[in-house]
Design an enzyme around this catalytic site. Structure first.
Site, PDB file in Angstrom:
ATOM      1  N   GLY A  48      25.903   7.998  78.532  1.00 32.63           N
ATOM      2  CA  GLY A  48      24.846   7.117  78.055  1.00 32.63           C
ATOM      3  C   GLY A  48      25.308   6.421  76.788  1.00 32.63           C
ATOM      4  N   GLN A  53      24.408   2.010  68.959  1.00 27.59           N
ATOM      5  CA  GLN A  53      25.750   2.619  68.928  1.00 27.59           C
ATOM      6  C   GLN A  53      26.868   1.589  69.025  1.00 27.59           C
ATOM      7  OE1 GLN A  53      24.696   5.704  72.105  1.00 27.59           O
ATOM      8  NE2 GLN A  53      26.115   6.794  70.791  1.00 27.59           N
ATOM      9  N   CYS A 101      27.453  13.363  71.654  1.00 30.51           N
ATOM     10  CA  CYS A 101      27.100  11.961  71.423  1.00 30.51           C
ATOM     11  C   CYS A 101      28.360  11.219  71.002  1.00 30.51           C
ATOM     12  CB  CYS A 101      26.046  11.890  70.318  1.00 30.51           C
ATOM     13  SG  CYS A 101      25.541  10.210  69.913  1.00 30.51           S
ATOM     14  N   LEU A 102      28.556  10.034  71.562  1.00 32.76           N
ATOM     15  CA  LEU A 102      29.754   9.260  71.212  1.00 32.76           C
ATOM     16  C   LEU A 102      29.753   8.870  69.734  1.00 32.76           C
ATOM     17  CD1 LEU A 102      30.033   6.992  74.392  1.00 32.76           C
ATOM     18  CD2 LEU A 102      31.355   9.050  73.852  1.00 32.76           C
ATOM     19  N   HIS A 143      17.816  11.450  75.138  1.00 29.78           N
ATOM     20  CA  HIS A 143      18.833  11.342  74.076  1.00 29.78           C
ATOM     21  C   HIS A 143      19.030   9.876  73.672  1.00 29.78           C
ATOM     22  CE1 HIS A 143      22.876  12.457  72.238  1.00 29.78           C
ATOM     23  NE2 HIS A 143      22.951  11.149  72.323  1.00 29.78           N
ATOM     24  N   GLU A 144      19.171   9.004  74.669  1.00 25.01           N
ATOM     25  CA  GLU A 144      19.389   7.577  74.363  1.00 25.01           C
ATOM     26  C   GLU A 144      18.149   6.948  73.732  1.00 25.01           C
ATOM     27  OE1 GLU A 144      22.338   6.626  74.346  1.00 25.01           O
ATOM     28  OE2 GLU A 144      23.022   8.367  75.488  1.00 25.01           O
ATOM     29  N   HIS A 147      18.004   7.284  70.093  1.00 29.23           N
ATOM     30  CA  HIS A 147      18.826   6.303  69.360  1.00 29.23           C
ATOM     31  C   HIS A 147      18.022   5.045  69.053  1.00 29.23           C
ATOM     32  CE1 HIS A 147      22.801   8.087  69.187  1.00 29.23           C
ATOM     33  NE2 HIS A 147      22.823   8.330  70.474  1.00 29.23           N
TER      34      HIS A 147
END
Ligand code: NI
Length: 188
Positions: A48, A53, A101-102, A143-144, A147
Site C-alpha cells: 500500500g 508518502q 511501512c515504507l 493503515h493507508e 496516512h
C-alpha cells in the site's frame, strides 16, 4: 515513474490530506500520479502507498495485497486506488498484525485494529463505490487511511513501545537509516 518516498520526520506525513474534485480523477495528471504510485509501491515491495508518502497531501492511496499470498495463501487479493475515501464504520474482533511501512524502514510492530470496515470512495475510473472489507485487505486500507489523516502506525503503539523505538525513529528522521528504495529525508 518511480517517486521518492518521504520518511518519518517529514512534515507532509503529519498533514491531513485534501480531498480532490471528483472531476479531476480522469485528468491525465491524476491518472499519471496513480500509475506512478503503483509503480513506486511495487518497486519498494509494499502492499500500500498513500499520497503523503510521495509528498502529495492528496486524499489518495493505492493497495495491492498480492505479495501477501506467499505467506498467507488464502489471502483475499485486492488491487485498487482509493480516492477521497471515508471509513464510515469499523467493527468485529480486535485483530493483531505486525505492520510495516515504507515511510518507516526496518520497523515492524504489532498493531491492534478492528477486523472489518465499511468504506466509501471513488475508484480510479471516477466511480463512487461503497464496500465492506475484512482481514488483511481491511488492515492495509486502515493503515493507508491513517496516512491521509496525518498518522503513522507507530502512533498506535503503547508509550513504552514508542520509547523503545525512539532511537530507531530518530535515525530514520535524520537520514541514518537506509532503505532499498529512493527516499526523501531533508537534513534537519
Ligand atoms: Ni505506511
Amino acid at each position: 515513474m518511480i517517486l521518492p518516498i518521504y520518511v518519518y520526520g517529514e512534515p507532509v506525513l503529519r498533514k491531513s490530506a485534501e480531498d480532490i474534485d471528483e472531476k479531476e480523477i480522469l485528468t491525465p495528471d491524476f491518472q499519471q500520479l496513480i500509475a506512478d504510485m503503483f509503480e513506486t509501491m511495487y518497486h519498494a515491495g509494499g502492499v500500500g502507498l498513500a499520497g503523503p508518502q510521495v509528498g502529495k497531501s492528496t486524499s489518495l492511496f493505492v493497495i495491492d495485497t498480492e505479495p501477501f499470498k506467499e505467506t498467507y495463501p488464502k489471502v483475499q487479493i485486492y488491487k485498487g486506488a482509493f480516492i477521497n475515501p471515508v471509513i464510515t464504520e469499523e467493527w468485529g474482533e480486535d485483530f493483531v498484525f505486525a505492520e510495516g511501512c515504507l515511510s518507516l524502514p526496518q520497523i515492524n510492530e504489532d498493531v491492534t485494529r478492528k477486523s472489518q470496515i465499511h468504506i466509501e470512495y471513488y475508484d480510479e475510473n471516477g466511480q463512487f463505490r461503497e464496500e465492506d472489507f475484512s482481514g488483511l485487505v481491511a488492515r492495509v486500507i486502515q493503515h493507508e487511511y491513517d496516512h491521509l489523516e496525518g498518522k503513522v502506525f507507530v502512533d498506535r503503539l503503547s508509550p513504552i513501545k514508542k520509547m523503545v523505538l525512539k532511537r530507531q525513529l530518530n535515525e530514520i528522521a535524520t537520514g541514518k537509516t537506509c532503505a532499498a528504495y529512493k527516499t526523501v529525508c531533508k537534513p534537519r
